[in-house]
Write a protein that holds these residues in place. Sequence first.
Motif, short mmCIF file in Angstrom:
data_model
loop_
_atom_site.label_atom_id
_atom_site.label_comp_id
_atom_site.label_asym_id
_atom_site.label_seq_id
_atom_site.Cartn_x
_atom_site.Cartn_y
_atom_site.Cartn_z
N ILE A 85 1.64 1.10 -1.68
CA ILE A 85 2.28 1.55 -2.91
C ILE A 85 1.92 0.59 -4.04
CG2 ILE A 85 4.44 0.28 -2.45
CD1 ILE A 85 5.90 2.76 -3.69
N SER A 86 1.68 1.16 -5.20
CA SER A 86 1.45 0.35 -6.39
C SER A 86 2.80 -0.03 -6.98
CB SER A 86 0.65 1.14 -7.42
OG SER A 86 0.69 0.49 -8.67
N TRP A 87 3.02 -1.33 -7.16
CA TRP A 87 4.31 -1.74 -7.68
C TRP A 87 4.51 -1.27 -9.12
CZ3 TRP A 87 7.59 -3.46 -4.21
CH2 TRP A 87 8.84 -3.89 -4.65
N SER A 88 3.44 -1.15 -9.88
CA SER A 88 3.58 -0.82 -11.30
C SER A 88 3.90 0.66 -11.52
CB SER A 88 2.31 -1.18 -12.04
OG SER A 88 1.20 -0.47 -11.51
N ASP A 89 3.19 1.57 -10.83
CA ASP A 89 3.42 2.99 -11.12
C ASP A 89 3.92 3.80 -9.93
OD1 ASP A 89 -0.13 4.00 -11.09
OD2 ASP A 89 1.22 3.38 -9.48
N GLY A 90 4.07 3.15 -8.78
CA GLY A 90 4.63 3.83 -7.62
C GLY A 90 3.68 4.77 -6.90
N LEU A 136 5.97 -8.79 -9.30
CA LEU A 136 5.05 -7.96 -8.52
C LEU A 136 4.37 -6.88 -9.35
CD1 LEU A 136 7.29 -7.57 -5.37
CD2 LEU A 136 5.31 -9.08 -5.63
N SER A 137 4.50 -6.92 -10.64
CA SER A 137 4.03 -5.81 -11.47
C SER A 137 2.52 -5.58 -11.35
CB SER A 137 4.40 -6.05 -12.93
OG SER A 137 3.83 -7.28 -13.38
N THR A 138 1.75 -6.59 -10.96
CA THR A 138 0.30 -6.42 -10.84
C THR A 138 -0.13 -6.39 -9.38
OG1 THR A 138 -0.02 -8.80 -11.00
CG2 THR A 138 -0.14 -7.53 -13.04
N TYR A 139 0.79 -6.05 -8.47
CA TYR A 139 0.49 -6.07 -7.05
C TYR A 139 0.52 -4.67 -6.43
CZ TYR A 139 0.79 -11.16 -6.64
OH TYR A 139 0.56 -12.50 -6.74
N PHE A 140 -0.27 -4.53 -5.37
CA PHE A 140 -0.07 -3.47 -4.40
C PHE A 140 0.72 -4.08 -3.25
CE2 PHE A 140 -2.40 0.20 -5.64
CZ PHE A 140 -3.46 -0.24 -6.41
N MET A 141 1.57 -3.28 -2.67
CA MET A 141 2.23 -3.70 -1.44
C MET A 141 1.98 -2.65 -0.37
SD MET A 141 5.70 -5.60 -2.58
CE MET A 141 5.93 -6.21 -0.91
N PHE A 192 6.02 9.58 7.37
CA PHE A 192 6.42 8.30 6.79
C PHE A 192 6.43 8.41 5.27
CE2 PHE A 192 4.76 5.27 10.38
CZ PHE A 192 5.46 6.01 11.32
N THR A 193 7.35 7.69 4.65
CA THR A 193 7.41 7.63 3.19
C THR A 193 7.57 6.18 2.76
OG1 THR A 193 8.46 9.81 3.09
CG2 THR A 193 8.60 8.41 1.13
N ILE A 194 6.67 5.73 1.92
CA ILE A 194 6.74 4.37 1.38
C ILE A 194 7.36 4.46 -0.02
CG2 ILE A 194 4.41 4.43 0.38
CD1 ILE A 194 4.13 1.47 1.15
N SER A 195 8.22 3.50 -0.32
CA SER A 195 8.88 3.49 -1.63
C SER A 195 9.21 2.05 -2.00
CB SER A 195 10.15 4.34 -1.61
OG SER A 195 11.09 3.82 -0.68
N ARG A 196 9.62 1.88 -3.28
CA ARG A 196 10.03 0.53 -3.67
C ARG A 196 11.20 0.62 -4.64
NH1 ARG A 196 8.37 2.90 -8.11
NH2 ARG A 196 7.17 1.73 -9.66
N ASP A 197 11.97 -0.45 -4.66
CA ASP A 197 13.08 -0.61 -5.59
C ASP A 197 12.76 -1.83 -6.43
OD1 ASP A 197 15.48 -1.34 -6.87
OD2 ASP A 197 16.68 -0.41 -5.29
#
Length: 118
Positions: free
Chosen positions: A51-56, A29-34, A68-73
């Motif tokens: 959220i941008s998967w690459s830089d958050g 997912l490094s080149t994706y937005f989610m 609301f807070t969006i985050s990724r692991d």
Amino acid sequence: QVQLVESGGGLVQAGGSLRLSCSASGRTLSTYFMAWFRQAPGKEREFVARISWSDGSTYYKDSVKGRFTISRDNAKNTMYLQMNSLKPEDTAVYFCAAAKVGNSYKYWGQGTQVTVSS
């Protein structure tokens, strides 16, 4: 192909909290937005947060900012939406989606229901 599976929806009273999860598989997912979208009964699907998967880096719909807070692991390939101070107008089916940078959202999950009672 990217497969997305949401979880964490439910019924909560106004002022309460829920955390949604979106598990992704199939591609790096490094080149994706989610993003999270939602659709209330009788209304069109609307954007909630991204959220941008690459830089958050993140971006929110005005009405959810501060609540609301969006985050990724990255290690778990999972995106989250922490929803606090929920309001009845937040009631909707919430969908996660993925888009390659510069493209429209091509991959969608099946949705999870969030119901906020007054």
